[in-house]
Design a protein around this motif. Sequence first.
Motif, PDB file in Angstrom:
ATOM      1  N   ILE A 217     -11.615   4.417  11.464  1.00  0.00           N
ATOM      2  CA  ILE A 217     -10.203   4.033  13.121  1.00  0.00           C
ATOM      3  C   ILE A 217      -9.207   4.270  12.213  1.00  0.00           C
ATOM      4  CG2 ILE A 217     -10.186   1.823  14.664  1.00  0.00           C
ATOM      5  CD1 ILE A 217     -12.068   0.569  13.563  1.00  0.00           C
ATOM      6  N   THR A 218      -8.753   4.365  11.622  1.00  0.00           N
ATOM      7  CA  THR A 218      -6.621   4.526  11.386  1.00  0.00           C
ATOM      8  C   THR A 218      -7.019   6.052  11.420  1.00  0.00           C
ATOM      9  OG1 THR A 218      -7.742   3.824   9.143  1.00  0.00           O
ATOM     10  CG2 THR A 218      -6.215   2.421  10.439  1.00  0.00           C
ATOM     11  N   LEU A 219      -7.867   6.832  11.098  1.00  0.00           N
ATOM     12  CA  LEU A 219      -7.357   8.031  11.118  1.00  0.00           C
ATOM     13  C   LEU A 219      -7.672   8.866  12.479  1.00  0.00           C
ATOM     14  CD1 LEU A 219      -9.196   9.032   7.377  1.00  0.00           C
ATOM     15  CD2 LEU A 219      -6.908   8.852   8.441  1.00  0.00           C
ATOM     16  N   LEU A 220      -8.869   7.717  12.651  1.00  0.00           N
ATOM     17  CA  LEU A 220      -9.047   8.846  14.554  1.00  0.00           C
ATOM     18  C   LEU A 220      -7.910   7.749  15.450  1.00  0.00           C
ATOM     19  CD1 LEU A 220     -13.219   7.626  14.807  1.00  0.00           C
ATOM     20  CD2 LEU A 220     -11.687  10.163  15.242  1.00  0.00           C
ATOM     21  N   LEU A 221      -7.536   7.329  15.191  1.00  0.00           N
ATOM     22  CA  LEU A 221      -5.823   6.368  15.845  1.00  0.00           C
ATOM     23  C   LEU A 221      -5.144   8.005  15.509  1.00  0.00           C
ATOM     24  CD1 LEU A 221      -6.281   2.905  15.959  1.00  0.00           C
ATOM     25  CD2 LEU A 221      -6.935   4.069  17.513  1.00  0.00           C
ATOM     26  N   ALA A 273      -3.012  -1.135   7.360  1.00  0.00           N
ATOM     27  CA  ALA A 273      -2.915  -2.218   5.449  1.00  0.00           C
ATOM     28  C   ALA A 273      -3.549  -1.847   5.109  1.00  0.00           C
ATOM     29  CB  ALA A 273      -1.884  -3.226   5.887  1.00  0.00           C
ATOM     30  N   LEU A 274      -4.937  -1.799   6.040  1.00  0.00           N
ATOM     31  CA  LEU A 274      -6.365  -2.589   5.042  1.00  0.00           C
ATOM     32  C   LEU A 274      -6.763  -0.720   4.639  1.00  0.00           C
ATOM     33  CD1 LEU A 274      -7.426  -4.874   7.447  1.00  0.00           C
ATOM     34  CD2 LEU A 274      -7.332  -5.024   5.112  1.00  0.00           C
ATOM     35  N   SER A 275      -6.065   0.056   4.697  1.00  0.00           N
ATOM     36  CA  SER A 275      -7.049   1.570   4.291  1.00  0.00           C
ATOM     37  C   SER A 275      -5.797   2.323   3.630  1.00  0.00           C
ATOM     38  CB  SER A 275      -7.266   2.297   5.867  1.00  0.00           C
ATOM     39  OG  SER A 275      -7.431   3.452   5.133  1.00  0.00           O
ATOM     40  N   PRO A 276      -5.942   1.974   2.260  1.00  0.00           N
ATOM     41  CA  PRO A 276      -5.334   3.259   1.500  1.00  0.00           C
ATOM     42  C   PRO A 276      -5.105   4.841   1.731  1.00  0.00           C
ATOM     43  CG  PRO A 276      -5.858   1.198   0.673  1.00  0.00           C
ATOM     44  CD  PRO A 276      -6.850   1.495   1.149  1.00  0.00           C
ATOM     45  N   VAL A 277      -6.435   4.776   1.858  1.00  0.00           N
ATOM     46  CA  VAL A 277      -6.943   6.499   2.465  1.00  0.00           C
ATOM     47  C   VAL A 277      -6.105   7.074   3.505  1.00  0.00           C
ATOM     48  CG1 VAL A 277      -8.442   8.225   2.790  1.00  0.00           C
ATOM     49  CG2 VAL A 277      -8.544   6.269   1.328  1.00  0.00           C
ATOM     50  N   SER A 278      -6.016   5.785   4.853  1.00  0.00           N
ATOM     51  CA  SER A 278      -5.434   6.129   5.381  1.00  0.00           C
ATOM     52  C   SER A 278      -4.027   6.323   5.838  1.00  0.00           C
ATOM     53  CB  SER A 278      -5.517   5.482   7.196  1.00  0.00           C
ATOM     54  OG  SER A 278      -6.712   5.282   7.552  1.00  0.00           O
ATOM     55  N   MET A 279      -2.824   4.988   4.647  1.00  0.00           N
ATOM     56  CA  MET A 279      -1.631   5.023   4.657  1.00  0.00           C
ATOM     57  C   MET A 279      -1.535   6.490   4.020  1.00  0.00           C
ATOM     58  SD  MET A 279      -0.803   2.420   5.439  1.00  0.00           S
ATOM     59  CE  MET A 279       0.796   1.329   4.813  1.00  0.00           C
ATOM     60  N   SER A 280      -2.122   6.935   2.951  1.00  0.00           N
ATOM     61  CA  SER A 280      -1.158   7.995   2.236  1.00  0.00           C
ATOM     62  C   SER A 280      -1.491   8.792   2.748  1.00  0.00           C
ATOM     63  CB  SER A 280      -1.645   7.954   0.379  1.00  0.00           C
ATOM     64  OG  SER A 280      -3.607   7.943   1.305  1.00  0.00           O
ATOM     65  N   PHE A 319       7.140   8.564  10.621  1.00  0.00           N
ATOM     66  CA  PHE A 319       5.461   8.626   9.342  1.00  0.00           C
ATOM     67  C   PHE A 319       5.736   8.401   8.384  1.00  0.00           C
ATOM     68  CE2 PHE A 319       4.088  10.104  13.676  1.00  0.00           C
ATOM     69  CZ  PHE A 319       2.646   9.396  14.311  1.00  0.00           C
ATOM     70  N   LEU A 320       6.164   8.930   7.591  1.00  0.00           N
ATOM     71  CA  LEU A 320       6.913   8.924   6.365  1.00  0.00           C
ATOM     72  C   LEU A 320       7.270   7.147   5.925  1.00  0.00           C
ATOM     73  CD1 LEU A 320       6.890   9.340   3.370  1.00  0.00           C
ATOM     74  CD2 LEU A 320       9.688  10.071   3.784  1.00  0.00           C
ATOM     75  N   GLY A 321       7.601   6.556   6.635  1.00  0.00           N
ATOM     76  CA  GLY A 321       8.503   5.245   6.517  1.00  0.00           C
ATOM     77  C   GLY A 321       6.877   4.029   6.599  1.00  0.00           C
ATOM     78  N   LEU A 322       6.085   4.739   7.766  1.00  0.00           N
ATOM     79  CA  LEU A 322       4.900   3.702   8.481  1.00  0.00           C
ATOM     80  C   LEU A 322       4.328   3.822   7.030  1.00  0.00           C
ATOM     81  CD1 LEU A 322       4.298   5.072  11.947  1.00  0.00           C
ATOM     82  CD2 LEU A 322       5.292   2.740  11.219  1.00  0.00           C
ATOM     83  N   GLY A 323       3.526   4.770   6.924  1.00  0.00           N
ATOM     84  CA  GLY A 323       2.706   5.897   5.450  1.00  0.00           C
ATOM     85  C   GLY A 323       3.164   4.991   3.991  1.00  0.00           C
ATOM     86  N   VAL A 324       4.690   4.297   3.744  1.00  0.00           N
ATOM     87  CA  VAL A 324       5.082   4.099   2.963  1.00  0.00           C
ATOM     88  C   VAL A 324       4.798   2.217   3.601  1.00  0.00           C
ATOM     89  CG1 VAL A 324       5.828   6.139   1.635  1.00  0.00           C
ATOM     90  CG2 VAL A 324       7.642   4.098   2.870  1.00  0.00           C
ATOM     91  N   GLY A 325       4.713   1.560   4.095  1.00  0.00           N
ATOM     92  CA  GLY A 325       4.317   0.024   4.687  1.00  0.00           C
ATOM     93  C   GLY A 325       5.923  -0.137   4.806  1.00  0.00           C
TER      94      GLY A 325
END
Lengths: 633, 106, 483
Positions: A217-221, A273-280, A319-325
């Motif tokens: 889901i998160t990757l598609l979004l 936050a539930l998907s570490p893969v998407s975050m990275s 996006f970097l900021g979002l990715g690192v939480g």
Amino acid sequence: MMNIVWLIPLFPLLGFLIAGLNVRRISVVISGWVASAMILLSFILSLLVFLKLAGGAPSETIRLFDWIKSGDLNIPFEFLIDPLSSIMMLIITGVGLLIHIYSIGYMHGDEGFNKFFAYMNLFIFFMLLLVMGGSYMVMFIGWEGVGLCSYLLIGFWNRNHENNNAAKKAFIMNRIGDLGFLLGMFLIFTTFGSLSYSIVFAKASVLSPGTIVITIITLLLFAGATGKSAQIPLLTWLPDAMAGPTPVSALIHAATMVTAGIYMVARSNILYALSPVSMSVVTTVGLTTALLAAVIALFQNDIKKVLAYSTISQLGLMFLGLGVGAFAGAMFHLLTHAFFKALLFLAAGVIIHALDGEQDIRKMGGLQKKLPWTYFIFLTGALTISGIPPFAGFFSKDEILAAAFSKSPVLWISGIIVSIMTSFYIFRLFWLTFKGSFRGTSINSNDIHEGPRLMIIPVLILAIFSALGAVPLVLNGIENNSLAEFLNPVFKTTAGILQKGSALSTGTNSALMIITFIFMVLSIYISYVVFFKREKVPAGDASQRMGFIKAAYNKFYIDEIYETLIVKPVSGLSGFLQNKIDFKIFDRIVESIGRLVMSAGSKIRLLQTGNVGFYLFAIVICIIMVLVFNLFK
Amino acid sequence: MEQTINIIPIQYYMLLCTLLFVIGVAGVLIKRNALVIFMSIEIMLNSVNLLLVAFSVYHNDPAGQIFVFFVMIVAAAEVAVGLALVVMVYRHTHSIDIDFLNKLKW
Amino acid sequence: MMTILLILFPIFGSALVMFSGSDKNVRRNALIIASIEFALSLVVLSEFKNTGLPELSVSIPWIKGAGVNFHFAMDGISLLLVLLTTFLFTIIILASSTVQSRRLNLFYGLILIMETALIGVFTSQDGIIFYIFWELALIPAYFITSLWGGTDRIRITFKFFIYTITGSLLMLGGLIWLYLHTPDPHSAEFLALYKVATTQNNQFWLFAVFFLAFAIKIPIIPFHTWQPDTYTEAPAAGSMILAGIMLKMGIYGIIRLLLPLCQSALAALQNGIIIMIVAGIIYASIIALRQNDLKRFIAWVSIAHVGLISAGALSLNQIALNGAIIQMISHGINVVGLFIVIDIIQTRFKTRDMRELGGIAKSIPSLGIIFMIILLGTIALPLTSGFVGEFMLLNGLFRYNAWISVFAGTTVIFSAVYMLGMYQRVMLGGASTELPIEQKRLSLNELIALISLIIMILWIGCFPNFILNLAGPAVQTILNYIQ
């Protein structure tokens, strides 16, 4: 208060209708003011909403009516008013208002004046829907709607097919991302049975991290976000989008629409936050884009193109900021970026306006005396984007970098490289534009005048905000700035899921800040030496470039790659399908059935000899055959 | 009445009718004169009529005789049209030999 | 009784139109009749209770011994399509009234006969009557195209006629077979046909004949080769009727007959058929990219769009089925709008070739705006009619199979590419031919027609529940037959 929030998007819609239905009638100046007044009304209401929320009012979902209801599919038209959407509403209506007023001056005398304000108001309407929406569906309405307005405004001067192509490209690239968004929505719907944030997030928060569905889901979004926020691989439309009028570039392609991707990820923070893969993935894409766009920006000579690549790069940083939480940090940077990038674009607009449409920095120079206000304003913007304290950019960028550092020092170093390049290219722009001597040829330097007051005042307000706007927010410290406090209800659950590693100690943080600061100053100094002291002017288009520089100058040939990999093959395929498959196979089968019948007829008709005796004989023989057949059956 | 007819066995009728029918068929196939072919067709029709009547009496069912009336009416109509055609053909070709009538081909 | 009136009114009207003297009277009378018919259908709507079962039923015995009845009734799906038909015919007659052509009385007479036939198809509840109206619709379509069409009309219309009638005859065979397998006394009522018990083997044959008939009508690739030519050669009003309403007969047939009749065959073939259709969507979209003739372009676009509708309908998913119905309405409105715009362009600029056009938004500004809105409906922008249907169709397909939905979803991208490309080539850029001043404005008729369409596009886009509520119970009934 909360039950009249639907008025907020309604005003711009009204403005759109007023300006749009009277394209030829209302006297030109009035329609600009009417449009601005509508935004002002929305802004006042947004401010009231904000104050109410800041006063401690809880977030609220406002359900307007059932939009699509069929079987178990029930999609209400609803708004969610919470700190996150409230901040976005303020940015959109606030910056939007200033840019509307600026546009009255900028677009003065354009034959499409009313049309311009109609589109701008429509854009604000859709953008408000995007951020106020209480479900992914309503967000998607705004999401596609702003894409439409972007299309209309990029192609605003549509006599020129280059502009039209840029507009088309923007829309199509956005659509590619939108398909991802759409599929993401389907998956959300099949997984959670609803598209409303309240239900989706509530159901998601009990899932364990790393669930594969959430990752998909998160990757598609995020695919949608790459389209809207011009990230790799869908980044090439944004520089082309500079074909639109400059206020459009400021509002849509810097301050608001392109940040929709950031907003979307921030809004879906629980899912991410539930998907570490998407975050990275978000981190990687953001960082790569930030680096790539910054490198390209170093070698561009069109003032708006440099700013466009800068926008892409800054979005990558967010996006970097979002990715690192660091969701709050990304939102903080979004806020300051909206101010300083709109400011830079509007200042560029004043310059372009003064130079009668000239955008090439090689043909500028020495404008400090001619445009003193603009000079001052642009300098503010440049300092802010470079992250010099106490300008706003410093704090927001620092928050992202600090979060990146706590994740991994490599990310931090990359972020610093991006920042160094940023301050270098922005000051390159600055020196080349305002210092040295005037290099223009098409216009006499005595004819250059400062823009009208209508254009300067809004930009000045933006300048004040980008210079000092962040200071009151960070009085309690940068980590715990007021914005983060305000947004806390939105990101609370996520913070619990991510269980951030130990926050940086104040000492480390200060050390990082100082290092960053030193690098920035150094970078500005280098650009000062190169472009001010030595008065180096970038080489002409035709001159030879080597290796890496050539690639960067040509935007790493991304457009060309897409052209050869996608556009040409599809176009060739189209001809192949039509001429070879459709005519030669499908149609031929059908036609040959017909031809078969015809040719069979032409053979069989030879039996028709015309000899009556033969006919009679045939009749009798046939009757006998029937009789015999019946006899032995 | 029934008795008198029933004295002649039904097989005789059948034989006669078959004979008449075959004569008709042979006439149609062999003769080249349109009028003669017409007459042969009439023989075939009437052989069938005869058989129908015979069976009708044999089974004591009047339906067969009603059929015969139908056949006769149709035959009369057919003759009317057919003879008119033959006359027209004769006017155009001065012949009623059917081998002349081979224009309608392919 | 209303149902019968609805069916018969246009055909009597057509008699009136045929004998109403001057061209001006002909146009006016045709318009009046179509409007009254539209009003009648609205009256029907007000009497409609929407139970999901056929309502307002009328049954008049026709062939008593054979159990064939003139049985007409409407459920939500039928009513929606009837409303679409009556609405679009009014619009089509209104918009096409500027066309100068010969024998207008015959032209409008045929159009009204067509309306009767279409309403008959959508309301009949008896297989044989359904077939009769199905074929009746072909006759006026044939004459409209072959008498008023373009230069190559004779060959094209012949192909169109033979192709579609081949499919229809196969369907007739299927209907008769089913009819003969109903329990004594035989009946051709849909409800009786649904109950015929069939073996798996028979199911495949039935599926083949029905699917072929509907696939040709819709058309589904690869049975489409008649369609681009026919749309191109037909006169403007003809193309509008063909694309706007007539192809809905095929989709209606799928929903009404194919789904309930051939469940087990469908279960076995569903995957293959849907994949074929989705491949066809992409195929048509790619071909649409290079078209230069505007009408041929719309023909390919239409193939791509109705492909999605049929795929959704065949997926047997409730959301997709409802989506198919709303998208039928939306597609009808959009495609008629596009053809009206093309007609306006053609009458003013004497060409449909995109290479020769350009800058029309400058010469006829109102057309630029109207065209843009219709275009947005076609590319399914949210808050326009196209979006609701497309969203529901793709969503339903996604539940059926996510990958199929991904490929079908590329239509979202393709439609933007080809529609915007077309718009740019035709409407934008430097001004082309300079028009006389009176042609720079749209006539009142054209404006009313186009604005009504636009209102519908936006209304359905913003408040689709009206249609979804009407369609919902009927769709549920059909799904109940299947499970």
